[in-house]
Design an enzyme around this catalytic site. Structure first.
Site, mmCIF file in Angstrom:
data_model
loop_
_atom_site.group_PDB
_atom_site.id
_atom_site.type_symbol
_atom_site.label_atom_id
_atom_site.label_comp_id
_atom_site.label_asym_id
_atom_site.label_seq_id
_atom_site.Cartn_x
_atom_site.Cartn_y
_atom_site.Cartn_z
ATOM 1 N N HIS A 154 -0.885 -12.450 -1.155
ATOM 2 C CA HIS A 154 -2.182 -11.924 -0.729
ATOM 3 C C HIS A 154 -2.579 -10.654 -1.477
ATOM 4 O O HIS A 154 -3.664 -10.128 -1.247
ATOM 5 C CB HIS A 154 -2.120 -11.632 0.770
ATOM 6 C CG HIS A 154 -1.113 -10.573 1.102
ATOM 7 N ND1 HIS A 154 0.243 -10.774 0.902
ATOM 8 C CD2 HIS A 154 -1.250 -9.311 1.549
ATOM 9 C CE1 HIS A 154 0.887 -9.672 1.234
ATOM 10 N NE2 HIS A 154 0.012 -8.772 1.626
ATOM 11 N N ASP B 241 5.703 -11.126 9.216
ATOM 12 C CA ASP B 241 5.549 -9.931 8.397
ATOM 13 C C ASP B 241 5.958 -8.738 9.259
ATOM 14 O O ASP B 241 5.572 -8.647 10.426
ATOM 15 C CB ASP B 241 4.085 -9.784 7.966
ATOM 16 C CG ASP B 241 3.948 -9.288 6.543
ATOM 17 O OD1 ASP B 241 4.550 -8.232 6.237
ATOM 18 O OD2 ASP B 241 3.244 -9.926 5.751
ATOM 19 N N ASP C 141 7.243 -5.500 4.728
ATOM 20 C CA ASP C 141 6.229 -4.830 3.930
ATOM 21 C C ASP C 141 6.746 -3.500 3.365
ATOM 22 O O ASP C 141 7.325 -2.692 4.107
ATOM 23 C CB ASP C 141 5.016 -4.557 4.843
ATOM 24 C CG ASP C 141 3.790 -4.102 4.084
ATOM 25 O OD1 ASP C 141 3.308 -4.864 3.236
ATOM 26 O OD2 ASP C 141 3.320 -2.978 4.357
#
Ligand code: GLO
Length: 563
Positions: free
Chosen positions: A329, A97, A198
């Site tokens: 998530h 990530d 992200d």
């Protein structure tokens, strides 16, 4: 063109909730390493790790204070290196990530930046004077409240699209871009296999940071001022030139607010930016209004979902590449959202949803526990939640009386990100075999029925169904058809059936999924009649070898290949 990342299936791990090796109630890297054989058995070839970097954990690792260190609770860099080599030894790639729209406020860059107006790191972040004793503009944070926080040291405000502990980096500053690129290069040289980026669509803010429409809400969504901004493609192309092009990576950009036309640029087939994006249109279909945001118990309308996903399928074909996901998530569990999580229908509806997604064109993502049909969680009172988005929304929306209390709690129960974040259910021992300590967030009480151990031992489990779906795409004679075939929706207005074909070199795949709790009638379209056919996969025993006029029971799904 063919590419390994188009032929991959990715498994997302939320490390905090996957497997705890040392009994502190928090998942960790050695825990993940100890479970690699399980992931291998599922058949995926790539793991995406949610952030494992050093972090004060205001947003569970999405607030990073050191990009080149491991979060203490997760282990050490040696543990990471072990995980990477053990994964590689099993033929599993690791995608990291990359959280670079913002850092933690405890990152040394921000610690310096806030010290004085002439600090060398001042322009690493976005500082502005207040306006009439208030915030510099009307943007709101995605986690409630204003997107600006006043800082005493210099009497100015800094921008944060998320929590005040997640100050936004100033990507217009070339030194920021270079620092990020250097850090990425360091990880690539370590041998990682890609990045999930992200909120990467938010790195370029609108020129002049203007007020934006509030549509009746307290603040304007910061997405309006930040998503797909003026320089985002330029910065990603620079990232491609300086970093990505030197390695063989999988790259996927989390692109809040992305439209199909913009995705064609981000994920363009020439490869100047990213391999693919995560779009949000389909998971926004059950949202509320500008004031309530995502907090609603509205159900996804199936016809709208079909049309929307089909548009992405058709428009990106040949010019860009899709990611395929329902779960991550940040999303509630799909079997509770689109399926039926009652004991009678949970497994069959989970398989039906999986069939529908995995037979489309694009790279599928499986989020930990999705392959077991893990469900939303009966959290009860707000004290049982851990996610700051949910807790802030509760505080903010109840203080302002935006909805009746019971309705608000129902919406939070339905949509909270914590639904995806409870411990992975390994077996029916205490705490679902996740930890020997006290878990950082409650365990879903249904772990006694729903767990990996039980499903691994049962041929018709959700796990084995996912394994089969993944196997068909990864290594079967129909692999190319499943990965590359052209997509066409059939029965676009049918209120229960999600049915489509995939076509490649004279072969046709037909997927028919009854995404409803009622029987549904299907008949083979004229143009597909009279062809030799075989059943590829179905979620019920007696599925016919050839598709024809038939009645599908609730949640039945089947896939055939016609030659
Ligand atoms: C979705 C992210 C989310 C983070 C946020 C801030 O938007 O995946 O989990 O909270 O991006 O980093």
């Amino acid at each position: 063109d063919k590419a390994w990342w188009k032929e991959s299936v990715i498994y997302q791990i939320y490390p905090r909730s996957f497997c705890d090796s040392n009994g502190d109630g928090i998942g960790d890297l050695p825990g993940i390493t100890s479970r690699l054989d399980y992931i291998k058995e599922l058949g995926v070839n790539v793991i995406w790790l949610s952030p494992v970097y050093r972090s004060p954990n205001d947003d569970n690792g999405y607030d990073i204070s050191d990009y080149q260190a491991i979060m203490d609770e997760f282990g050490t860099m040696a543990d990471f290196d072990k995980l990477l080599s053990e994964a590689h030894a099993r033929g599993l790639k690791i995608v990291m990530d990359l959280v670079v729209n913002h850092t933690s406020d405890e990152h040394p860059w921000f610690v310096e930046s806030r010290k004085s107006k002439d600090n060398p790191k001042r322009d690493f972040y976005i500082w502005r004077e207040g306006k009439d004793g208030k915030e510099p503009n009307n943007w709101g944070s995605s986690f409630s409240g204003p997107a600006w926080t006043y800082d005493d040291a210099t009497g100015m405000y800094y921008l944060h699209c998320f929590s005040p502990k997640q100050p936004d980096l100033n990507w217009d500053n070339p030194a920021v871009r270079q620092a990020v690129f250097d850090m990425m290069t360091w990880w690539c040289d370590k041998g990682i296999d890609g990045f999930r980026m992200d909120v990467i669509s938010m790195i370029s803010k609108r020129e002049g940071l203007p007020d934006m429409p509030t549509n009746g809400a307290l603040y304007a969504s910061c997405n309006l001022g930040c998503c797909n901004g003026p320089h985002v493609h330029e910065y990603l192309q620079e990232m491609r030139r300086k970093v990505l092009s030197h390695y063989d990576l999988l790259t996927v950009g989390e692109c809040a607010g992305v439209t199909i036309d913009q995705a064609k640029q981000y994920a363009n087939a020439q490869g100047t930016e990213l391999n693919m994006v995560f779009q949000f249109e389909h998971v926004d279909l059950d949202g509320g209004d500008a004031v309530t945001g995502k907090w609603s118990t509205r159900k996804i309308d199936l016809v709208a979902l079909k049309k929307l996903l089909s548009r992405w399928q058709n428009e990106l074909d040949g010019v860009a590449w899709n990611s395929l996901y329902f779960c991550n998530h940040d999303q509630p569990r799909i079997v509770s959202r689109l399926g039926d999580d009652s004991p009678e229908n949970r497994e069959i509806s989970a398989k039906c949803i999986a069939t529908c997604l995995h037979m489309m064109q694009g790279t599928p993502y499986v989020y930990q526990g999705e392959e077991l049909g893990m469900t939303n969680v009966p959290f009860g009172p707000i004290e049982n939640y851990r996610d700051l988005e949910s807790i802030n929304a509760y505080r903010d929306l109840s203080a302002r009386g935006v909805m009746p209390q019971a309705e608000l709690m129902a919406a939070i129960a339905y949509k909270s990100r914590d639904n995806a974040r409870t411990p992975f259910q390994w077996d029916d021992s205490p705490n679902a075999g996740f930890t020997t300590g006290r878990p950082w967030i409650m365990v879903n009480p249904n772990y006694v029925q729903i767990n990996a151990k039980e499903q691994l031992g049962r041929a018709d489990s959700v796990f084995h169904y996912y394994q089969k779906l993944i196997g068909l795409r990864r290594n079967s004679p129909d692999k190319d058809l499943i990965v590359y075939g052209r997509y066409d929706l059939i029965l676009p207005d049918h209120p229960q059936l999600f049915a489509y074909t995939r076509t490649l070199e004279g072969k046709t795949l037909l997927a028919v999924c009854n995404l409803s709790g009622k029987e549904a009638k299907f008949d083979l379209p004229e143009e597909l009649k009279g062809r030799k056919s075989r059943l590829l996969i179905a979620n019920w025993q007696a599925a016919p070898a050839a598709p024809g006029a038939m009645t599908l029971a609730p949640w039945q799904a089947a896939v055939w290949v016609l030659e």
